[in-house]
Design an enzyme around this catalytic site. Structure first.
Site, short mmCIF file in Angstrom:
data_model
loop_
_atom_site.label_atom_id
_atom_site.label_comp_id
_atom_site.label_asym_id
_atom_site.label_seq_id
_atom_site.Cartn_x
_atom_site.Cartn_y
_atom_site.Cartn_z
CD GLU A 147 -2.63 1.17 2.66
OE1 GLU A 147 -2.27 0.48 3.63
OE2 GLU A 147 -3.67 1.84 2.66
CD GLU B 243 -0.73 7.70 7.55
OE1 GLU B 243 -0.64 6.48 7.69
OE2 GLU B 243 -1.81 8.30 7.40
CG ASP C 250 -5.95 4.46 1.74
OD1 ASP C 250 -6.59 5.51 1.55
OD2 ASP C 250 -5.85 3.93 2.88
CG HIS D 103 -2.63 6.75 2.14
ND1 HIS D 103 -2.15 7.53 3.17
CD2 HIS D 103 -3.11 5.63 2.73
CE1 HIS D 103 -2.34 6.91 4.32
NE2 HIS D 103 -2.93 5.76 4.09
CG HIS E 141 -7.58 0.47 2.71
ND1 HIS E 141 -6.37 0.52 3.37
CD2 HIS E 141 -8.12 -0.75 2.98
CE1 HIS E 141 -6.18 -0.64 4.01
NE2 HIS E 141 -7.23 -1.42 3.78
NE ARG F 132 -6.85 7.65 6.43
CZ ARG F 132 -5.77 6.99 6.80
NH1 ARG F 132 -4.98 7.50 7.71
NH2 ARG F 132 -5.44 5.84 6.26
CD GLU G 205 -7.01 2.08 6.57
OE1 GLU G 205 -6.36 1.24 7.19
OE2 GLU G 205 -6.58 2.67 5.55
C1 LER Z 1 -2.44 3.83 7.23
O1 LER Z 1 -2.67 5.16 7.05
C2 LER Z 1 -3.24 3.00 6.30
O2 LER Z 1 -3.84 3.46 5.38
C3 LER Z 1 -3.25 1.59 6.60
O3 LER Z 1 -4.01 0.91 5.66
C4 LER Z 1 -1.83 1.08 6.68
O4 LER Z 1 -1.66 -0.06 7.41
MN MN Z 2 -5.12 2.26 4.05
#
Ligand code: LER
Ligand code: MN
Length: 269
Positions: A151, A157, A183, A186, A209, A215, A244
Site C-alpha cells: 500500500e 506517514e 487507498d 493516500h 481502501h 479521511r 478505512e
Molecule cells: C495507514 O494510514 C493506512 O492506510 C493503513 O491501511 C496502513 O496499514
Molecule cells: Mn489504508
C-alpha cells in the site's frame, strides 16, 4: 465489487481510522446494510483465536476481506525494513502468521505501515531491505494461496513507497503475488490525479481502501465516487472497497453513509 470495512481488534496503539467496539453488534449492523466483508486489523496474530473470529464473521454472512497489519507496527514497532535484523525477522514471522490466518478466506495481507520508514537511510538501502523481506514471504504466500497487498502511503506517514509508481517498481522485482493496495485517501494526497492513478495501477490492484480526501467516510468529502468506481471497473478490479476512515459522525452513520454512497454504484455500474 464488494463492500467491506476495517475493524481493529483491541490493543493499546492509537489508530483512528477504523471501527472499534462490540464486534457482534457491528457485524450485525454491517450485514443489515449489505456489506460483504470485514477487514481485520490484528495487533498480534499469535494471540488470537482466529477460527472463532472467522466463525463469528461467517455467522453474519460476512467474509474476511483482508487482514491488515498496521497495529503490529504501531504497537510493537515491528517493521520489514527495520535496521535491526532481529526486529525484521520478528516482523517477517508475524507476517507469515498473518498469511496463514488469511488462507482460511483467501484474503490478502496488507503491507502498509509495517513496511517501516527510511529514516536517515538511502532509498536504495531501505528498498532493498523491503524487497528482501517481501521475498522471504513468497513461499508462505504460495503455500497458502494468499497475496500480499503493498500500500503506497502518504508522505506524512512514511518516507518509503508513497506513490503507485514506487509500489509498481517493487512489485516488478518481487513478482505479482504482491499486489497493490490502492487507498483513495493516500493517493489523493500523493498523485496528480487519483483517477488517473487507478489506470496507472491497472491490473496490479488487489485491494482498495476507501476514505474521502479528508479521511471521512465516502460521501462526506470531495472525491467523485462514480468516477472512482468506474475507473476501477475499467481496469478489471472486482474485489472489495474497504472503508478505512474516521468513524464520524458516529460509527453507525459512517457505515451507513458509505453503504448509501457506494452500494448503488457497485451494484449498478
Ligand atoms: C495507514 O494510514 C493506512 O492506510 C493503513 O491501511 C496502513 O496499514
Ligand atoms: Mn489504508
Amino acid at each position: 465489487m464488494k463492500l467491506s470495512a476495517v475493524y481493529a481488534l483491541p490493543g493499546r496503539a492509537r489508530f483512528e481510522y477504523v471501527l472499534r467496539g462490540e464486534l457482534e453488534e457491528i457485524l450485525e449492523f454491517m450485514a443489515e446494510l449489505g456489506y460483504d466483508g470485514v477487514e481485520y486489523n490484528i495487533p498480534d496474530p499469535f494471540k488470537l483465536d482466529f477460527d472463532r473470529l472467522s466463525d463469528t464473521t461467517e455467522a453474519y454472512g460476512l467474509r474476511v476481506s483482508a487482514i491488515s497489519t498496521g497495529l503490529a507496527y504501531l504497537e510493537y514497532g515491528l517493521s520489514l525494513t527495520h535496521p535491526d535484523r532481529d526486529v525484521r525477522d520478528k516482523a517477517v514471522e508475524f507476517m507469515a502468521k498473518y498469511i496463514e490466518l488469511a488462507s482460511a478466506h483467501k484474503s490478502g495481507v496488507v503491507v502498509g505501515l509495517i513496511r517501516g520508514k527510511r529514516g536517515g537511510r538511502s532509498v536504495e538501502e531501505a528498498r532493498r531491505l523491503l524487497v528482501d523481506s517481501l521475498k522471504r514471504l513468497r513461499d508462505p504466500c504460495e503455500r497458502h494461496g494468499v497475496n500480499l497487498l503493498l500500500e503506497p502511503l502518504n508522505r506524512y506517514e512514511t518516507d518509503l513507497v508513497n506513490k503507485v509508481s514506487e509500489a509498481l517498481s517493487i512489485i516488478g522485482e518481487t513478482g505479482d503475488w504482491v499486489k497493490l493496495l490502492f487507498d483513495t485517501f493516500h493517493m489523493g494526497i500523493e498523485e496528480r490525479s487519483l483517477y488517473d492513478a487507478i489506470l496507472h495501477a491497472g491490473p496490479s490492484i488487489g485491494h482498495v481502501h476507501v476514505a474521502e480526501n479528508n479521511r471521512l467516510p465516502p460521501g462526506m468529502g470531495s472525491i467523485d465516487w462514480e468516477k472512482t468506481v468506474f475507473r476501477l471497473l475499467r481496469v478489471g478490479y472486482r474485489g472489495y472497497l474497504s472503508l478505512e476512515a474516521m468513524p464520524e459522525p458516529s460509527l453507525k452513520e459512517a457505515l451507513k453513509q458509505t453503504a448509501d454512497t457506494l452500494k448503488p454504484l457497485v451494484t449498478s455500474l
